[in-house]
Design an enzyme around this catalytic site. Sequence first.
Site, short mmCIF file in Angstrom:
data_model
loop_
_atom_site.label_atom_id
_atom_site.label_comp_id
_atom_site.label_asym_id
_atom_site.label_seq_id
_atom_site.Cartn_x
_atom_site.Cartn_y
_atom_site.Cartn_z
N THR A 121 95.90 17.59 -72.44
CA THR A 121 95.23 16.77 -72.40
C THR A 121 94.77 15.74 -73.01
O THR A 121 93.50 16.62 -73.99
CB THR A 121 93.49 17.05 -70.50
OG1 THR A 121 94.36 18.76 -70.30
CG2 THR A 121 93.11 16.79 -70.42
N ASN A 203 90.85 16.59 -62.36
CA ASN A 203 90.14 17.43 -62.77
C ASN A 203 88.32 16.07 -62.41
O ASN A 203 87.68 16.96 -62.03
CB ASN A 203 90.23 17.29 -64.03
CG ASN A 203 91.29 18.89 -64.52
OD1 ASN A 203 91.70 19.57 -63.70
ND2 ASN A 203 91.17 19.09 -65.13
N PHE A 244 87.78 23.81 -53.15
CA PHE A 244 86.82 23.48 -54.04
C PHE A 244 85.27 23.08 -53.60
O PHE A 244 84.98 22.46 -53.80
CB PHE A 244 87.60 22.99 -55.35
CG PHE A 244 87.86 23.21 -55.79
CD1 PHE A 244 89.06 23.30 -56.39
CD2 PHE A 244 87.79 23.48 -57.80
CE1 PHE A 244 89.70 24.05 -57.32
CE2 PHE A 244 88.22 23.91 -58.87
CZ PHE A 244 89.34 24.63 -57.89
N GLY A 248 77.89 27.00 -56.27
CA GLY A 248 77.67 28.47 -57.51
C GLY A 248 76.54 27.97 -57.88
O GLY A 248 76.11 26.79 -57.90
N GLY A 252 82.71 26.10 -64.96
CA GLY A 252 82.56 26.51 -66.03
C GLY A 252 84.26 26.38 -66.55
O GLY A 252 85.44 25.29 -66.11
N CYS A 255 88.38 23.03 -69.40
CA CYS A 255 88.77 22.41 -68.59
C CYS A 255 88.07 21.14 -67.98
O CYS A 255 87.55 20.29 -68.40
CB CYS A 255 89.49 22.63 -68.07
SG CYS A 255 91.01 23.42 -67.99
C1 UGA Z 1 90.67 23.70 -63.74
C2 UGA Z 1 92.50 23.07 -63.18
O1 UGA Z 1 91.46 23.69 -61.48
C3 UGA Z 1 93.35 22.91 -62.89
O2 UGA Z 1 94.31 22.29 -62.45
C4 UGA Z 1 93.40 22.40 -64.77
O3 UGA Z 1 95.07 22.15 -64.97
C5 UGA Z 1 93.02 23.57 -65.66
O4 UGA Z 1 91.56 23.08 -65.18
C6 UGA Z 1 93.52 22.63 -66.83
O5 UGA Z 1 92.82 21.31 -67.10
O6 UGA Z 1 93.61 23.02 -67.80
P1 UGA Z 1 89.99 25.80 -64.52
O7 UGA Z 1 89.87 25.80 -65.29
O8 UGA Z 1 91.36 27.29 -65.13
O9 UGA Z 1 91.78 24.69 -63.66
O10 UGA Z 1 90.11 26.96 -63.40
P2 UGA Z 1 89.41 26.59 -61.71
O11 UGA Z 1 89.48 27.43 -60.70
O12 UGA Z 1 89.66 24.77 -61.84
O13 UGA Z 1 87.83 27.13 -62.07
C7 UGA Z 1 86.89 25.91 -62.46
C8 UGA Z 1 85.58 26.14 -62.51
O14 UGA Z 1 84.76 25.60 -61.04
C9 UGA Z 1 84.91 28.00 -62.40
O15 UGA Z 1 83.92 28.62 -63.11
C10 UGA Z 1 85.13 28.07 -61.04
O16 UGA Z 1 83.87 29.29 -60.79
C11 UGA Z 1 84.59 26.23 -60.29
N1 UGA Z 1 84.07 26.53 -59.16
C12 UGA Z 1 86.21 26.19 -58.70
C13 UGA Z 1 83.58 26.47 -58.58
O17 UGA Z 1 82.27 26.22 -58.76
N2 UGA Z 1 83.72 26.14 -57.52
C14 UGA Z 1 84.61 26.60 -55.91
O18 UGA Z 1 84.85 25.83 -55.28
C15 UGA Z 1 85.76 26.20 -56.79
#
Ligand code: UGA
Length: 440
Positions: A121, A203, A244, A248, A252, A255
Amino acid sequence: MAEREPIGVVGVGWVGLVTAACFAELGHRVHAVDIDAAKVEALRAGRPTIHEPGLDDLVERNRERLAFTTEIGEALDAARLLFCCVDTPPTHSGDADLSRVRAVVDRFRGDGGHALVMKSTVPAGTGAAIRRDVEGIAYVSCPEFLKEGSAIEDFMHPDRVVVGGDPGDGWASDAVAELYAPLGGEIVRTDVASAEMVKLASNAFLATKISFINEIANVCEEVGADVTEVARGMGLDERIGSSFLRAGIGYGGSCFPKDVSALKQLAGNTGYHFQLLTAVIEVNELQKRRVIGKLKEHLGPLAGKRVALLGLAFKPDTDDMREASSLVLAARLQGEGAIVAGYDPVARGRAADLLPGVELCGSAAEALEGAHAAILVTEWPEFAELDWAGVREAMAGPLIVDGRNFLDPRKVSAAGLVYEGIGRSEARAGAAVEAAQRGG
Ligand code: UGA
């Protein structure tokens, strides 16, 4: 089967290793390069260095097609497409650190026969700068959208694949589009700068959704509503969508925090003040800290109180601790004089250096023993199955703060514990679960 295009991958972190293993699974010979000799050694022995569901099997099954090396030249000799998957961590200013990308570019031959395919990225404009600096380089922006914990599934079944190329590099973007064609996701062909922006904007938008629902949660607490119900009601509007919207203790990971701040900086560097993202970042920081307030409301001063953190990774199904909410919580609790115990099913090894002074336990039961309060930080499935009556007996106090609105509040309170979610009180949360069940 027709001979598949061999490919090179530089940087075998999460994105690189998943990309390499998945392309090998699709039948490509993959030459994967990393400067970390110990990592390369472990991978040659079939031992992935990260926890990602399904990855061990994938690497094992495709060992014949996966070559790991520290020599970028080997990949350049064997493949014309080189995927750049090195990390771009934030600098102190919040900009993306491109030194690792630059190190790859420096080794690249701008001979017209090779293309650099950027998966790391990077700020919009990076591709243009690289093309300016390296004469003859063919460059494709192919941002990655996979999520840790479901990375293989995301790779194999993409919603879309973005392929950004500029005039003159047509062969390279055609070749990249062809690699992804068998996966069936829509291929979005753009120029390089737009592809770079798709990644950052996606993102940033997801992070904005999270901070938005977290602010709604905070208002729900004031007006007596339940945010999980609110999110369900909102999410059914297909213009909004239900994903999303889980409130919470903040996002974190490697990304969102980095990319949101990088986009804000990128805009700032051009003289544009991206106000919305400033708020998204601030809300996320405050959200982690609000939990401390909840503890104090129930326990008074935290000095000498034992607090158990259930889950330490930034989300379940990963051992990644980067920008995990547990880091801020542990530090804040220790700052208040609390004794902090923590447990995570897989992140314990990584947590040891990152959580100084935290007692790292081998089980949830051990962390909860004698605790005055527990905070569910990461929604690992095993926490939903805890024997709450046993937990009540083991704990010195009854407070459970569910930082992910993950637990069944009725089960927790039936055991004589006090349940506190985010944007939902114990009573409202119980009623909401019942209403949801009535509605099927
Ligand atoms: C995120 C993006 O979702 C991916 O599409 C992207 O490729 C990736 O970053 C990247 O740029 O490499 P990731 O960081 O693995 O993926 O995890 P997510 O599932 O997106 O969660 C990120 C954070 O958001 C976590 O801490 C999760 O607990 C939090 N989250 C997620 C929430 O607090 N609420 C939600 O509804 C969803």
